[in-house]
Scaffold this motif. Structure first.
Motif, PDB file in Angstrom:
ATOM      1  N   ALA A   1       5.014  -2.956   8.990  1.00 50.37           N
ATOM      2  CA  ALA A   1       4.056  -4.172   8.936  1.00 50.37           C
ATOM      3  C   ALA A   1       2.666  -3.636   8.335  1.00 50.37           C
ATOM      4  CB  ALA A   1       3.848  -4.772  10.413  1.00 50.37           C
ATOM      5  N   ASP A   2       2.398  -2.551   8.546  1.00 51.13           N
ATOM      6  CA  ASP A   2       0.986  -2.056   7.961  1.00 51.13           C
ATOM      7  C   ASP A   2       1.027  -2.154   6.428  1.00 51.13           C
ATOM      8  OD1 ASP A   2      -0.342  -1.097  10.344  1.00 51.13           O
ATOM      9  OD2 ASP A   2       0.875   0.741  10.322  1.00 51.13           O
ATOM     10  N   GLY A   3       2.168  -1.681   5.723  1.00 50.90           N
ATOM     11  CA  GLY A   3       2.189  -1.724   4.390  1.00 50.90           C
ATOM     12  C   GLY A   3       2.272  -3.405   3.969  1.00 50.90           C
ATOM     13  N   ALA A   4       2.754  -4.127   4.602  1.00 48.71           N
ATOM     14  CA  ALA A   4       2.853  -5.764   4.138  1.00 48.71           C
ATOM     15  C   ALA A   4       1.418  -6.374   4.448  1.00 48.71           C
ATOM     16  CB  ALA A   4       3.929  -6.415   5.024  1.00 48.71           C
ATOM     17  N   TYR A   5       0.761  -6.028   5.322  1.00 47.71           N
ATOM     18  CA  TYR A   5      -0.331  -6.465   5.719  1.00 47.71           C
ATOM     19  C   TYR A   5      -1.479  -5.999   4.893  1.00 47.71           C
ATOM     20  CZ  TYR A   5      -4.896  -8.194   8.030  1.00 47.71           C
ATOM     21  OH  TYR A   5      -5.907  -8.615   8.444  1.00 47.71           O
ATOM     22  N   ALA A   6      -1.224  -4.686   4.389  1.00 42.74           N
ATOM     23  CA  ALA A   6      -2.255  -3.938   3.501  1.00 42.74           C
ATOM     24  C   ALA A   6      -2.023  -4.897   2.163  1.00 42.74           C
ATOM     25  CB  ALA A   6      -1.831  -2.711   3.147  1.00 42.74           C
ATOM     26  N   MET A   7      -0.892  -5.032   1.737  1.00 46.34           N
ATOM     27  CA  MET A   7      -0.683  -5.849   0.242  1.00 46.34           C
ATOM     28  C   MET A   7      -1.212  -7.433   0.459  1.00 46.34           C
ATOM     29  SD  MET A   7       0.419  -5.060  -2.440  1.00 46.34           S
ATOM     30  CE  MET A   7      -0.097  -6.138  -3.669  1.00 46.34           C
ATOM     31  N   PHE A   8      -1.003  -8.157   1.586  1.00 51.56           N
ATOM     32  CA  PHE A   8      -1.673  -9.344   1.754  1.00 51.56           C
ATOM     33  C   PHE A   8      -3.362  -9.194   1.623  1.00 51.56           C
ATOM     34  CE2 PHE A   8      -3.854 -12.298   4.753  1.00 51.56           C
ATOM     35  CZ  PHE A   8      -3.381 -13.255   4.187  1.00 51.56           C
TER      36      PHE A   8
END
Length: 358
Positions: free
Chosen positions: A126-133
């Motif tokens: 989820a860290d990676g997904a939110y970072a990309m968002f």
């Protein structure tokens, strides 16, 4: 009379109207107008199918195209998504842990030459997904100048005149409104975008797995004076330091004053102490007494061509927090005293940190 019925052009005296009848609708246009009559196409990908409806917002999945799947259990490789779907930022996606992408297309149920392209990306964390968002929304620029607006969908979402972005859990959804109508005005496009991508985004965001809360570091950032959508998130490296993530950076404004708040929430105090050490050991770091469990004053310059920013960094329990200058409004070639009206004073930073960590 038989000749007239077979050769109407030779019987004008018997005809009541010389105008030819209108041509019948073409088979192609009729088919396009009825493109959603059967409910539209289907997402044949078993992993993403539970998250997407066949029809939403007056649009339906294109029955003439198959979803494209990349990466884990996909028909195409992750390298192929770089060459066929992502434009220029593929390494950024990969760096944040992208492991799967599904590309879908919705078409206008009324037959208009409009469509919505959907990229459903899954990340390892989820860290990676939110970072990309946050990268998509802030794009390493100044959120005070951004054209995107917040919207309610998933755990966090944003929209513009032709796009929408939704984050929840390990997923990032990117939607793009596309039209071939050359007469559509920008205002009409923005309205059509809201009525289509907005509806589809909210629908998918409501079905994606994962909580609807922000991640702990981002959730701990103060809300007052924060610029809308003004959060950047980094899973690992930030502020010119390596291995200190995950870290959330908030962008703030009050009149002419601009500043950043930084938050790192850890599972235990030992992990927070380790994160704090990265600042404590920076050359030139000075202790600040009487603030939280421990605190320092540091100067951070993320690159030689970027401005130097003063930060006050403090740790209390499992949280490391910092308040620093907004380098985006600081010209490195301008003397520091002439930039004072754009910055918080050292005492103001300490006061904000004390109130935040109280």
């Amino acid at each position: 009379m038989l000749a007239c019925s077979l050769l109407l052009t030779g019987c004008k005296d018997d005809a009541k109207n010389d105008s030819p009848p209108p041509p019948p609708p073409s088979a192609a246009s009729s088919a396009h107008a009825d493109v959603c009559a059967g409910g539209g196409g289907q997402d044949t990908d078993a992993i993403s199918a539970p998250f997407v409806q066949r029809a939403a917002g007056g649009y339906c999945m294109d029955p003439q195209s198959e979803p494209k799947t990349y990466g884990d259990k996909g028909k195409l490789t992750m390298d192929e998504v770089c060459t066929t779907n992502f434009d220029g930022d593929c390494e950024k996606y990969k760096g944040f842990g992208l492991d799967r992408v599904v590309v879908l297309r919705y078409v206008d149920g009324k037959g208009a030459p409009n469509s919505v392209e959907v990229n459903l990306s899954r990340f390892k964390t989820a860290d990676g997904a939110y970072a990309m968002f946050t990268y998509r929304v802030v794009a390493e620029g100044d959120p005070a100048r951004a054209t995107v607006r917040p919207m309610t969908a998933g755990a966090a979402a944003a929209t513009s005149s032709s796009n929408a972005y939704v984050w929840r859990g390990q997923y990032l959804v990117e939607l793009t409104f596309v039209t071939e109508d050359t007469k559509m005005t920008p205002a009409q496009m923005a309205q059509a975008n809201e009525q289509t991508t907005g509806v589809i985004a909210r629908d998918i965001g409501g079905k994606l797995p994962g909580p609807t809360d922000l991640l702990p570091s981002a959730a701990s950032l103060p809300e007052p004076s924060r610029i809308q959508l003004g959060i950047a998130y980094y899973p690992k490296d930030a502020l010119g330091l390596t291995g200190i993530g995950p870290i959330a950076v908030g962008y703030y404004r009050d009149g002419d004053k601009r500043w950043r708040d930084v938050a790192m929430v850890r599972a235990d105090a030992d992990a927070a102490k380790e994160a704090f050490r990265a600042f404590k050991l920076k050359p030139g770091a000075l202790p600040v007494k009487g603030l939280a469990d421990e605190a320092v004053q540091v100067i951070i310059q993320e690159a030689p061509d970027r401005a130097k920013a003063e930060y006050i960094v403090a740790r209390r329990g499992t949280t490391v927090a910092a308040v620093g200058d907004e380098e985006l409004v600081l010209d490195p070639s301008t003397p520091s005293d002439k930039l004072a009206h754009l910055k918080l004073t050292k005492d103001e930073k300490i006061q904000k940190l004390a109130a935040w960590l109280k």
